[in-house]
Design a protein around this motif. Sequence first.
Motif, PDB file in Angstrom:
ATOM      1  N   MET A  96     -60.185  72.430   9.411  1.00  0.00           N
ATOM      2  CA  MET A  96     -60.740  72.062  10.708  1.00  0.00           C
ATOM      3  C   MET A  96     -61.757  73.126  11.108  1.00  0.00           C
ATOM      4  SD  MET A  96     -57.592  70.466  12.819  1.00  0.00           S
ATOM      5  CE  MET A  96     -57.479  68.693  12.692  1.00  0.00           C
ATOM      6  N   PRO A  97     -62.921  73.108  10.502  1.00  0.00           N
ATOM      7  CA  PRO A  97     -63.883  74.196  10.760  1.00  0.00           C
ATOM      8  C   PRO A  97     -64.273  74.279  12.231  1.00  0.00           C
ATOM      9  CG  PRO A  97     -64.588  72.834   8.899  1.00  0.00           C
ATOM     10  CD  PRO A  97     -63.468  72.119   9.565  1.00  0.00           C
ATOM     11  N   SER A 180     -69.951  74.943  21.530  1.00  0.00           N
ATOM     12  CA  SER A 180     -70.359  73.549  21.600  1.00  0.00           C
ATOM     13  C   SER A 180     -70.475  72.945  20.220  1.00  0.00           C
ATOM     14  CB  SER A 180     -71.684  73.429  22.322  1.00  0.00           C
ATOM     15  OG  SER A 180     -72.640  74.149  21.617  1.00  0.00           O
ATOM     16  N   LEU A 181     -69.799  73.571  19.264  1.00  0.00           N
ATOM     17  CA  LEU A 181     -69.941  73.063  17.919  1.00  0.00           C
ATOM     18  C   LEU A 181     -69.461  71.632  17.835  1.00  0.00           C
ATOM     19  CD1 LEU A 181     -71.023  74.930  15.774  1.00  0.00           C
ATOM     20  CD2 LEU A 181     -68.864  74.697  14.631  1.00  0.00           C
ATOM     21  N   TYR A 322     -78.030  72.871   5.918  1.00  0.00           N
ATOM     22  CA  TYR A 322     -77.846  72.610   7.348  1.00  0.00           C
ATOM     23  C   TYR A 322     -77.611  71.119   7.514  1.00  0.00           C
ATOM     24  CZ  TYR A 322     -79.028  73.513  12.326  1.00  0.00           C
ATOM     25  OH  TYR A 322     -79.016  73.677  13.696  1.00  0.00           O
ATOM     26  N   SER A 323     -76.440  70.738   8.029  1.00  0.00           N
ATOM     27  CA  SER A 323     -76.168  69.315   8.228  1.00  0.00           C
ATOM     28  C   SER A 323     -75.062  69.157   9.254  1.00  0.00           C
ATOM     29  CB  SER A 323     -75.740  68.677   6.909  1.00  0.00           C
ATOM     30  OG  SER A 323     -75.219  67.389   7.145  1.00  0.00           O
ATOM     31  N   LEU A 371     -74.191  75.390   6.854  1.00  0.00           N
ATOM     32  CA  LEU A 371     -73.933  75.593   8.289  1.00  0.00           C
ATOM     33  C   LEU A 371     -73.942  74.235   8.955  1.00  0.00           C
ATOM     34  CD1 LEU A 371     -73.689  77.722  10.533  1.00  0.00           C
ATOM     35  CD2 LEU A 371     -76.161  77.703  10.710  1.00  0.00           C
ATOM     36  N   GLN A 372     -72.903  73.976   9.788  1.00  0.00           N
ATOM     37  CA  GLN A 372     -72.908  72.693  10.468  1.00  0.00           C
ATOM     38  C   GLN A 372     -73.877  72.729  11.636  1.00  0.00           C
ATOM     39  OE1 GLN A 372     -70.043  71.424  13.122  1.00  0.00           O
ATOM     40  NE2 GLN A 372     -70.106  69.300  12.500  1.00  0.00           N
ATOM     41  N   SER A 373     -74.758  71.731  11.686  1.00  0.00           N
ATOM     42  CA  SER A 373     -75.737  71.720  12.774  1.00  0.00           C
ATOM     43  C   SER A 373     -75.132  70.996  13.974  1.00  0.00           C
ATOM     44  CB  SER A 373     -76.996  71.003  12.315  1.00  0.00           C
ATOM     45  OG  SER A 373     -76.676  69.690  11.902  1.00  0.00           O
TER      46      SER A 373
END
Length: 1311
Positions: A96-97, A180-181, A322-323, A371-373
């Motif tokens: 659960m990143p 706010s990820l 990045y996605s 990296l999660q955008s």
Amino acid sequence: MSGSSAVSGAAPCRFAHYFVICGIDTETGLEPDELAALYQWLEADRQGRDPDTAATGENFEQSPLKRTFKSKVLARYPENVEWNPFDQDAVNMLCMPKGLSFRTQADQRDPQFHSFIITKEDGSRTYGFVHTFYEEVTSPQICSAMQTLYQMHNASTNPPSSSSSASSSSSSSMDSLASSLDETDSPTSSSSSSSSRRAGVYDSSRDTLYVSKALCLITPMPFMLACRRFLSQLHRAVTAATAPPLPLESYIHNILYEVPLPAPGRSLKFHGVYEPIVCQRPGLGELPLADFPLAEAFSLLGVENLVQVFTCTLLEMQILLYSQDFQRLMTVAEGITTLLFPFQWQHVYVPILPASLLHFLDAPVPYLMGLQSKEGTDRSKLELPQEANLCFVDIDKHYIELPEDFPHFPNKAEFIQELSEVLLSFGISANTGAPPRTRTSPGSTPSTPGRERKTVAFRQLEDDGRNGNLAGEELAVLELLQGNATLERLQALTKRTGVTVARVDALRAGVKAQGTEGQGGRTAAEEEELRNAKLNIQLREVFASRFTTMFADYEAFVIQSAPDLESWLTNREQMHNFDKASFLSDQPEPYLPFLSHFIETQMFATFIDNKIMSQWEEKEPLLRVFDSRIDKARLYNVRAPSLRSSSYQRCSILKESAQAIEQRLMKIDHTAIHPHLLDMKIGQGKYEQGFFPKLQADVLNTGPPNNKWAHRTATAQRRKDRHRQQTEHLNLDNDLKEKYMQEARGLGKNLRQPKLSDLSPAVIAQTNWKFVEGLLKECRMKTKRMLVEKMGREAVELGHGEANITGLEENTLIASLCDLLERIWSHGLQVKQGKSALWSHLLHYQAREEKLEQQQAESAVPHVPERRKSDCSIAMPCLHVSLIQDMRHIQSMSEIKTDVGRARGWIRLSLEKKLLSQHLKQLLSRQALTKKLYKRYAFLRCEEEKEQFLFHLLSLNAVDYFCFTSVFTTIMIPYRVVIIPIKKLSNAMTTSNPWVCVSGELGDSGIMKIPKNVLEMTFDCQNLGKLTTVQLGHDNAGLLAKWLVDCVMVRNEITGHTYRFPCGRWLGKGVDDGSLERVLIGELVVPSGEEDSGRACRTPPLQRSPSQTRRISITALSGRGYKPTSAQIQEAIGEAVNNILKHFHKPEKERGSLTVLLCGENSLVAALEQFFHYGFKSARLFQKTVFVWDFVEKAVAYMESADQMGDLQETAEPLGMTCQSLCHYVNAVNSTPRNIGKDGKFQLMVCLGARDRLLPQWLPLLVECPVILRMYEDTALLRDRTTVNALIGVLETLHDFPITLEASLVKGIDL
């Protein structure tokens, strides 16, 4: 990468090691995510705000449904596996990143799948596969806690008047990535729920609350598709209306303990809850297992982009993916690293970077991270510490940003063409990716026609009307579509609502087209799986075959120098393992820019290390496969090592590789035990639709007592292992070996992976300390390499080290030094400004210094003139050393357009001026500025390391670089010329009009008039490169038209390189040899004296006397008693010819100046002049000196007259021709409009004769000529037959080489 490294032989061959459930812990309730809080603390610290106010973790401005809450590992089975200890923090963080997320019935709640990878410190890998779904919250405490948070949020954000804008506030905290990820899963705009409430709002009396839960399998090998299908079946069992056939424990127990890993080259079938699942593992001679769909990676990025990112990966740049979708990050990262075969990524590898680890983007080492955008943020908001060497890949928007000037992959266009054809053969368009498709799920209203609805996170991306690149995960779609009873009804419904289920039809059509529909009873899903596996392997084969052709002969260049493993490991750092220069010289020219960079990488070094170690140990699996392919290729195609062809060879084994996989999937080798009832307490884990039951731990924590295959843990493997352990004990203690290997691998493996668990600031500091040490070590290695390569010329002659450095290799080394400096300057930056951290620091420095200068100018101190050392003579004025001045030179160059380019230009200039260390020391001496720009842990604020670093750079002053002059060839450069006469005032006395023309390797300045009575002038001219000659002359006007010049000095005012052109002769009619113009040959002035070595720009104190034997008229010398012996003269000729031969044996780019070898100090002309002079009767009859040229003229006059009288008619034809050519040349030299004097004419004749290969033919004519008796003594060398014949033999060796003469030498001669 191959799973073989991940599961050592000792590990039992179990398919899965752990089954894990993550979610909310109802005991502890709602906890704000500590990691998110830590991240906020770090972020606040980075932006210079007070960290403590930011670190509370509570964020009332943000809607509670958007915040991150702490997830926990709720259960794991079994508790522990000895060969793969469970890392709870890492698994929780990667399952659960984003922490827990909450939803209401109004929100989108589709299940999601993603994978992750945990890399241990020793480099071995474990894979995780996660299925996340939403489960209703039944705990009243949690519902009321959420309600309370909601009220607090409303109170803090909305004054009572505007309660309508309840959820519009989250944008205010967009800057905090972690908090706010979860924005990615923003509420849907159209709610399908019966209550038409707005999503993102929660009221416990009316809304149902849902929370995310994750089911995870942890496996030693990346069987992604099998795990995905297993987990989705497990979830389907929970949501189905009827209970599954067996309790869930049976299925989980089965996959943990009763399903083995397939043996290499075999396939395996095991059973999920509803359908069987098939997986296969490549054989030992095939490419290692890779289950992530490459087709998707190609579709997301497009072929060309993917090849560019692949090239950046090979060159070990920093790659940031990045996605919004974790699975996409994994698919692209694993796809790219899979394609590296036979090489392996050696640096930080974190395809999914949890929010709490963002400080790792600071890492000054190569990395590949994902990296999660956040939804709605664009790339410009992303503050990355350094971008000079960054390849940024925005997967969702299908675009990439590349580092400046990196080399292209060899044969890139043909390579892309071949890949595109493979994709097209599977119906995938190479540029746009898979065609659009539709999926509608019962929970949401159908979307735009022709589009599939994936998670809401993608809604905006889909709405922007982009092409079918966003086709989503093919397998996921198929699983939902195939074998689904509601599909037909769903399709009927969608048609009524105007949505076409085009993708399903297309899939079916595709399956039919292959003519295998239902063959062997395979479902369409299996069909698609087979198709994907075949496409995967074919794409990988195309990449692998590029390396097989490029490195077909690599073994020939591996240097095996150690007698045994131990001595090799101990001396690893000092050893040359690969003959780089010879390897490059054997490659086609177009490949060089890429290969010269690539063979400097860590992955190539490790590959060669593995090759060397394979003499003593078992071959590393990837190397074994690669070597066997090269051997096979040799059998079919005997490639001569000398063949340097850059023609593209296509991959020839696409069909076979796809067939191997098809055969395995068609004919299953092994079927695992079916799931069965376990010995469980009845009544526990009662089925309740929509809720994952509490599993019985006692049955899941232990495997079956007598498992047949568990005992058969590959006995062969065990034998191998035992054998290997014995040999290792014989060689050296294992721990010691591991330590050596870490040392040996440059920036040891300790740096390779961030630890995902313990993340206190102390740990972060420790990590940074490792980075600092790593950077220093890298700096030491790079400067040492640059020195060794540069000094290699002398070293090689003495038998040390590698062959001479090539210009190409030098450029590569300097580029990697620039990259290292950029990484050092971006480590620990407070706030990033501009793409180049180094240039931004320089600009800060410049602004401060200029401000100080201004203040000093205003306070106007009277200027004290600088005292020149007892300056009673004309000399080159000192060049002021100034960091700012060098910056201004770079800033004024319109050719450089970017900050990264300016920084690189400045580094090159400083290196050429031997001021790099000094400049950087000066830059860092402004400590207040460094403190303002850098955090405490930054490399530049570690005093001791910084000193050592500057010292390593100082060592580069020992060698001469022309890395600025040779790269920026079109810029305008100011030059300064100083003419130094021998007699003081002799220039002032001359009444003529002098002129000068400066020539270099890149061109000449043209003739420039020197103002009368001026000995110093400056001129601007396009870069001349290294200077070679100066033409100096005058027009002989007026009464006192004589001029005695000692030398001419010319300085490049940007690089400070000073050249001295010795003369020591008169210019004037009736004096010396009557020359009005001389061609002077230059030499680079080496700064003298230790005290100058730091500044390295003063010219040496100039002698006022003629300083060089050669440039004084030989005739004058012989009058002074200077007479070389005949042996010395012959030796000098041999030496001069030898130097010219050596010149032509060097690679073209490094030859230096041929003019110096022909006409300079110990040159061919000088040696021949001495030869002709030995025994020459130069008695001064009536004070008039006789010159060698007088002899040549007289000889020619004799031949011409003899010719007219017919004496030469009887001579053999060739001799007559030779005679004519000699007369023709001498007359041409004599009739030149230039007044070059008699010695100048002799020089010109020798140069032309050498160029046109006539010298050896002319010599006999001069020797035979009766004039020789009058003008030479009996002892003259020219009258000694044997000596002359020897000379002819020596000169003939020059015939093999194309001698081209500089324009300044042959100006005005038309031959």
